[in-house]
Design an enzyme around this catalytic site. Sequence first.
Site, mmCIF file in Angstrom:
data_model
loop_
_atom_site.group_PDB
_atom_site.id
_atom_site.type_symbol
_atom_site.label_atom_id
_atom_site.label_comp_id
_atom_site.label_asym_id
_atom_site.label_seq_id
_atom_site.Cartn_x
_atom_site.Cartn_y
_atom_site.Cartn_z
ATOM 1 C CG HIS A 52 -1.836 1.066 1.428
ATOM 2 N ND1 HIS A 52 -3.110 1.026 0.907
ATOM 3 C CD2 HIS A 52 -1.751 2.248 2.076
ATOM 4 C CE1 HIS A 52 -3.760 2.126 1.234
ATOM 5 N NE2 HIS A 52 -2.944 2.901 1.942
ATOM 6 C CG ASP A 54 -0.802 5.607 2.982
ATOM 7 O OD1 ASP A 54 -1.969 5.558 2.556
ATOM 8 O OD2 ASP A 54 -0.382 4.883 3.911
ATOM 9 C CG HIS A 83 -4.931 5.781 0.143
ATOM 10 N ND1 HIS A 83 -4.968 5.677 1.516
ATOM 11 C CD2 HIS A 83 -5.923 6.661 -0.190
ATOM 12 C CE1 HIS A 83 -5.928 6.452 1.987
ATOM 13 N NE2 HIS A 83 -6.517 7.065 0.974
ATOM 14 N N GLY A 167 -3.727 11.454 6.778
ATOM 15 C CA GLY A 167 -2.629 12.423 6.847
ATOM 16 C C GLY A 167 -1.406 11.878 7.552
ATOM 17 N N GLY A 169 0.337 8.144 9.617
ATOM 18 C CA GLY A 169 0.221 6.785 10.141
ATOM 19 C C GLY A 169 0.220 6.843 11.663
ATOM 20 N N GLY A 170 -0.056 5.699 12.284
ATOM 21 C CA GLY A 170 0.083 5.579 13.733
ATOM 22 C C GLY A 170 -1.014 6.222 14.553
ATOM 23 C CG ASP A 200 -5.680 3.043 4.840
ATOM 24 O OD1 ASP A 200 -4.821 2.701 5.678
ATOM 25 O OD2 ASP A 200 -5.464 3.878 3.938
ATOM 26 N N GLY A 201 -6.152 2.304 8.240
ATOM 27 C CA GLY A 201 -5.760 3.257 9.278
ATOM 28 C C GLY A 201 -6.029 2.758 10.683
ATOM 29 N N GLY A 202 -5.000 2.850 11.511
ATOM 30 C CA GLY A 202 -5.162 2.547 12.932
ATOM 31 C C GLY A 202 -5.319 1.079 13.265
ATOM 32 C CB SER A 223 2.914 2.436 12.328
ATOM 33 O OG SER A 223 1.544 2.601 12.582
HETATM 34 C C1 DX5 Z 1 -3.277 7.549 6.428
HETATM 35 C C2 DX5 Z 1 -3.073 6.447 5.454
HETATM 36 C C3 DX5 Z 1 -3.001 5.101 6.083
HETATM 37 C C4 DX5 Z 1 -2.072 5.016 7.255
HETATM 38 C C5 DX5 Z 1 -1.832 3.605 7.690
HETATM 39 O O1 DX5 Z 1 -3.518 8.769 5.866
HETATM 40 O O2 DX5 Z 1 -4.062 6.382 4.491
HETATM 41 O O3 DX5 Z 1 -2.688 4.145 5.082
HETATM 42 O O4 DX5 Z 1 -0.882 5.674 7.007
HETATM 43 O O5 DX5 Z 1 -0.931 3.628 8.695
HETATM 44 P P1 DX5 Z 1 -1.257 3.052 10.138
HETATM 45 O O6 DX5 Z 1 -1.541 1.596 9.928
HETATM 46 O O7 DX5 Z 1 -0.004 3.329 10.852
HETATM 47 O O8 DX5 Z 1 -2.439 3.799 10.672
HETATM 48 ZN ZN ZN Z 2 -3.683 4.587 3.002
#
Ligand code: DX5
Ligand code: ZN
Length: 243
Positions: A52, A54, A83, A167, A169-170, A200-202, A223
């Site tokens: 993926h 970003d 993405h 915006g 990760g983490g 996607d995310g968190g 992350s």
């Molecule tokens: C955020 C991105 C996500 C994110 C995923 O804007 O679209 O893909 O970075 O990272 P984690 O898994 O760390 O939330």
């Molecule tokens: Zn993403």
Amino acid sequence: MHATHPLVQTFREAATPAPHGPTLSVGLVSADLMALGADVARLEDAGARLAHFDVMDGNYVPMLTVGPPFIKAVKTAMMKDVHLMVREPLASLADYVAAGADIITIHPDACVHPHRVLQVLGATKHRDRADRTVARGVALNPGTSVDVLDPFLDAIEMVMLVAINPGWGGQTFIQATLGRIEAVRQKIASSGREILIAVDGGVTRRNVGQLAGRGVDIVVTGSAVFDGDLKANIDEMTRALRV
Ligand code: DX5
Ligand code: ZN
């Protein structure tokens, strides 16, 4: 009548029936960028099928990350899940396709004519595969109603529910996403089309299990995969996603 896109078939079959589960898509921007080749090789060895990317433009979202040259430079057997957190991506779509994108996801709120962007993508072949087009995703932020999907259901292969405000990760997974998955699942079912659901995310080792058995096909994780032992993390998350 629409034929089902081959990638939709691939990931739908992977997700159902039990004992399979959703496919992980690993956020490469969270890798050790000083040792990216080694991390990509470790992901492949661990069985990861999707990478993926970003892409952040410093406008739709505050951060700038990577673009087509970076995506192109990543030589991998994994499919490329791109993405785009980018305003007006129409002019640069060809560059992402030339970088080898398998899936391109856009944010409809970042485009004046999102349906047109999807139409153009729907007529665009994968760089190396004459037998298939690029799969199209629409991403919905936590503050966007799922009804925004309605006019796109004839023009997408994937819905991506973003479980954080995009915006960075983490961040912490927003629990209301779980209800939104069910709402999207019902919309897709009544559309009569085969459309993948991605989240996607968190997503972490601790909370990934709550996505099992909900009809999700792809789970994006950044992350959490690179925090500690990559292979052990992938194995643990893949196991937790099986129903
Ligand atoms: C955020 C991105 C996500 C994110 C995923 O804007 O679209 O893909 O970075 O990272 P984690 O898994 O760390 O939330
Ligand atoms: Zn993403």
